[in-house]
Scaffold this active site. Structure first.
Site, PDB file in Angstrom:
ATOM      1  N   CYS A  13       0.789  -1.235   0.000  1.00 41.03           N
ATOM      2  CA  CYS A  13       0.000   0.000   0.000  1.00 41.03           C
ATOM      3  C   CYS A  13       0.825   1.291   0.000  1.00 41.03           C
ATOM      4  O   CYS A  13       0.251   2.379  -0.005  1.00 41.03           O
ATOM      5  CB  CYS A  13      -1.003   0.050   1.153  1.00 41.03           C
ATOM      6  SG  CYS A  13      -2.194  -1.299   1.154  1.00 41.03           S
ATOM      7  N   ASP A  14       2.156   1.214   0.008  1.00 41.72           N
ATOM      8  CA  ASP A  14       2.963   2.433  -0.021  1.00 41.72           C
ATOM      9  C   ASP A  14       4.337   2.162  -0.636  1.00 41.72           C
ATOM     10  O   ASP A  14       5.371   2.537  -0.075  1.00 41.72           O
ATOM     11  CB  ASP A  14       3.102   3.025   1.378  1.00 41.72           C
ATOM     12  CG  ASP A  14       3.545   4.490   1.359  1.00 41.72           C
ATOM     13  OD1 ASP A  14       3.388   5.156   0.308  1.00 41.72           O
ATOM     14  OD2 ASP A  14       4.048   4.962   2.385  1.00 41.72           O
ATOM     15  N   VAL A  15       4.345   1.515  -1.801  1.00 38.29           N
ATOM     16  CA  VAL A  15       5.600   1.258  -2.494  1.00 38.29           C
ATOM     17  C   VAL A  15       6.061   2.570  -3.128  1.00 38.29           C
ATOM     18  O   VAL A  15       5.348   3.179  -3.915  1.00 38.29           O
ATOM     19  CB  VAL A  15       5.432   0.156  -3.569  1.00 38.29           C
ATOM     20  CG1 VAL A  15       6.708  -0.023  -4.365  1.00 38.29           C
ATOM     21  CG2 VAL A  15       5.018  -1.162  -2.923  1.00 38.29           C
TER      22      VAL A  15
END
Length: 183
Positions: A13-15
């Site tokens: 969810c936060d690459v």
């Protein structure tokens, strides 16, 4: 991203570049799983009630509010691949009061058969394998397709980057087409 267990999948969810660290041998490690969601294998999608992640790396499905899959992380990774090639953020001022959007330029060059070396980080002084640069841009363009079903899996991305799988010319990603006329 799949974890070692065969019963679940982790959606990071936060690459983004700040969450990819290098160890002492320059092997990349994904960090900061604070926004991650563990999803059972019997569920292919998860509906999150709040948007997670970083603007500039978010897949279109986040914005539309539909349930997400691990393909949202694939989208983010594709945006990072563009930055790896150019050595800079994907968007920024172009000097003529316009905003330059590198993924659109890169996709255009590859699709139209232009010289990919012109896209390379200038600090590398053209010292790169042209076929590898083209492969990275092609796979990045597939990763950022607006329709998640057109995106490869991370396993396929790895195989393409390692040269195990071939990658065809991608269509210009719909999300990039709006910027296409200004490039």
């Amino acid at each position: 991203m799949e974890n070692a267990s065969t019963t679940s999948v982790t959606i990071h969810c936060d690459v983004k570049p700040e969450n990819i660290l290098l160890d002492s041998d320059f092997v990349p490690k994904v960090a900061d799983f604070g926004l991650a969601k563990l999803v059972g294998r019997d569920f292919s999608r998860v509906l999150l009630t709040t948007m997670r992640g970083t603007i500039g790396y978010l897949a279109p499905e986040w914005i539309s509010g539909v349930a997400i899959t691990a393909k949202a992380d694939v989208y983010s990774y594709g945006k990072i691949l563009f930055e790896v090639v150019s050595g800079r953020r994907n968007s920024g001022p172009s000097g003529d009061d316009k905003v330059s959007f590198f993924p659109t330029l890169a996709a255009k060059v590859v699709i139209e058969g232009g010289s990919v070396i012109t896209l390379l980080d200038p600090r590398l002084e053209g010292n790169a394998d042209i076929e590898e640069v083209a492969r990275i841009i092609k796979v990045a363009s597939w990763c950022v397709q607006g329709n998640e079903t057109q995106r490869p899996t991370m396993g396929q991305v790895v195989q393409i980057l390692e040269g195990i799988l071939e990658v065809n010319l991608p269509p210009t990603p719909r999300s990039l087409q709006i910027f296409y006329v200004n490039q």
